[in-house]
Design a protein around this motif. Sequence first.
Motif, short mmCIF file in Angstrom:
data_model
loop_
_atom_site.label_atom_id
_atom_site.label_comp_id
_atom_site.label_asym_id
_atom_site.label_seq_id
_atom_site.Cartn_x
_atom_site.Cartn_y
_atom_site.Cartn_z
N UNK A 6 59.00 45.31 94.37
CA UNK A 6 59.01 43.85 94.40
C UNK A 6 58.30 43.28 93.19
N UNK A 7 57.16 43.85 92.85
CA UNK A 7 56.39 43.36 91.71
C UNK A 7 57.11 43.63 90.39
N UNK A 31 61.36 29.48 78.03
CA UNK A 31 60.28 28.54 77.74
C UNK A 31 59.48 28.07 78.93
N UNK A 32 59.61 28.76 80.07
CA UNK A 32 58.87 28.37 81.26
C UNK A 32 57.61 29.22 81.42
N UNK A 33 56.55 28.58 81.91
CA UNK A 33 55.33 29.30 82.26
C UNK A 33 55.52 29.95 83.62
N UNK A 34 54.63 30.89 84.01
CA UNK A 34 54.72 31.47 85.36
C UNK A 34 54.67 30.39 86.43
N UNK A 35 55.47 30.55 87.46
CA UNK A 35 55.50 29.58 88.54
C UNK A 35 54.23 29.68 89.38
N UNK A 36 53.81 28.58 89.99
CA UNK A 36 52.63 28.63 90.86
C UNK A 36 52.84 29.59 92.02
N UNK A 37 51.74 30.19 92.49
CA UNK A 37 51.82 31.12 93.62
C UNK A 37 52.16 30.34 94.88
N UNK A 66 60.18 41.29 85.75
CA UNK A 66 61.39 41.07 84.96
C UNK A 66 61.80 39.60 84.99
N UNK A 67 61.69 38.97 86.17
CA UNK A 67 62.03 37.55 86.30
C UNK A 67 61.08 36.70 85.46
N UNK A 68 59.80 37.06 85.47
CA UNK A 68 58.81 36.32 84.68
C UNK A 68 59.13 36.40 83.19
N UNK A 106 58.13 36.11 99.98
CA UNK A 106 57.62 35.27 98.90
C UNK A 106 58.22 35.66 97.56
N UNK A 107 58.45 36.96 97.37
CA UNK A 107 59.10 37.41 96.14
C UNK A 107 60.51 36.88 96.02
N UNK A 108 61.24 36.87 97.15
CA UNK A 108 62.59 36.32 97.14
C UNK A 108 62.60 34.84 96.80
#
Length: 211
Positions: A116-117, A131-137, A122-124, A186-188
């Motif tokens: 999952x991680x 040009x996107x920052x990591x999404x909030x948890x 890879x998605x990150x 949450x990963x999905x």
Amino acid sequence: MPVDLIGGRVTTPGSAQADRIATVPNALSVLRLLGVPLFLWLLLGPQADLLAIVVLMVSGFTDWADGWLARRLNQQSSLGTLLDPAADRLYILATLFGFSVRDIIPWWLAAVIVGRDLILAAVLALLRRYGYAPLPVHYLGKAATFNLLYAFPLLLIGDGDGTLSAVVRPIAWAFTIWGTVLYLWSGGLYVLQALRLIMAARGTARLVQNP
């Protein structure tokens, strides 16, 4: 103020608040990071399970405390948004590795969580390409981490042969199963949010190229 797809507020990049480093929540996150190699050594070296459990319990408490203090003291920062989930994942990965080596959990369970991680990594990378920052948890991710971090010390206790181990073992596996399900869920959701952003970026790029 930017808003994520779940509706939470995000600290504005480049602001004075976002750029702060020396904060109490960040100090707690660094403390948690330093505890990862200590925990792994206690688990696989001398197999001092009681001390390893103490390290895990302190990690679980500071995981809650740094978020609470960040909100209470208004000390949210860009560094904090990176350190907190990084510490969570390192503890989870270190524990999965140590527990697998000691046959406390099966290897396939560790592989599912690690897989999952890897997918999210890879998605990150794809998000950054657009040009996107990591999404909030997401709160489900925090709930998953809560379950897993509380499952781990219980799994250690349940690994024994006494009466206490027999009582704790089913509770430990209940936390483990719920934590794993929430972790995958949450990963999905993270992947879905990322795909929406990427599709929107591609749509904007097409409009620019073909006005």
